[in-house]
Design a protein around this motif. Structure first.
Motif, PDB file in Angstrom:
ATOM      1  N   ALA A  66       0.875  -1.170   0.000  1.00 36.43           N
ATOM      2  CA  ALA A  66       0.000   0.000   0.000  1.00 36.43           C
ATOM      3  C   ALA A  66       0.917   1.226   0.000  1.00 36.43           C
ATOM      4  O   ALA A  66       1.778   1.371   0.870  1.00 36.43           O
ATOM      5  N   ILE A  84       0.674   5.125   0.285  1.00 39.53           N
ATOM      6  CA  ILE A  84      -0.273   6.132   0.751  1.00 39.53           C
ATOM      7  C   ILE A  84       0.352   7.511   0.573  1.00 39.53           C
ATOM      8  O   ILE A  84       1.392   7.799   1.169  1.00 39.53           O
ATOM      9  N   LEU A 107      -4.361   6.488  -2.431  1.00 44.28           N
ATOM     10  CA  LEU A 107      -3.909   5.150  -2.113  1.00 44.28           C
ATOM     11  C   LEU A 107      -3.617   4.419  -3.413  1.00 44.28           C
ATOM     12  O   LEU A 107      -4.443   4.428  -4.327  1.00 44.28           O
ATOM     13  N   ILE A 154      -2.252   0.613  -4.659  1.00 39.66           N
ATOM     14  CA  ILE A 154      -1.871  -0.751  -4.299  1.00 39.66           C
ATOM     15  C   ILE A 154      -0.950  -1.260  -5.406  1.00 39.66           C
ATOM     16  O   ILE A 154      -1.314  -1.250  -6.590  1.00 39.66           O
ATOM     17  N   ARG A 201       3.781   0.533   2.848  1.00 32.36           N
ATOM     18  CA  ARG A 201       3.530  -0.544   3.802  1.00 32.36           C
ATOM     19  C   ARG A 201       3.249  -1.823   3.039  1.00 32.36           C
ATOM     20  O   ARG A 201       2.387  -1.844   2.160  1.00 32.36           O
ATOM     21  N   TRP A 220       1.432  -5.147   2.372  1.00 31.25           N
ATOM     22  CA  TRP A 220       0.036  -5.406   2.682  1.00 31.25           C
ATOM     23  C   TRP A 220      -0.311  -6.822   2.279  1.00 31.25           C
ATOM     24  O   TRP A 220       0.029  -7.244   1.163  1.00 31.25           O
TER      25      TRP A 220
END
Length: 100
Positions: A5, A7, A52, A54, A84, A86
């Motif tokens: 992720a 962000i 966001l 992915i 991060r 995920w």
């Protein structure tokens, strides 16, 4: 390959961000065609602007390189970001993010 992720937190320079947005989206679309970006979008709450993304990548360093190539980064409209790893185990789309 892992899923991350990414962000983004944007600056308050909305006009500049809107000016650069077509190049930013083109950049992400190219990464999506390669299978790197799985899904991306801005947060709806403009009082705390951000987005966001992915991403499927081999490491957080690879994701960092994607950030550095983003036209938003070049334009200075990213105030900060977090990367991060995920691992979504539950939900109808969880399988879409597995593997690679």
């Amino acid at each position: 390959m892992a899923v991350f992720a990414l962000i983004y937190r944007y600056t308050d320079e909305t006009d500049r961000r809107m000016e650069v947005r077509p190049r930013h989206r083109e950049y992400l679309a190219g990464l999506a065609e390669q299978g790197t970006v799985l899904v991306a979008g801005a947060f709806a709450d403009e009082s705390a602007p951000g987005g966001l993304i992915i991403v499927r990548a081999g490491s957080d360093a690879e994701v960092e390189n994607l950030v550095q190539g983003d036209p938003y980064q070049e334009a200075g409209v990213i105030a900060g970001y977090a990367i991060r790893e995920w691992a979504p185990p539950i939900g109808p789309l969880a399988g879409e993010f597995a593997g690679g």
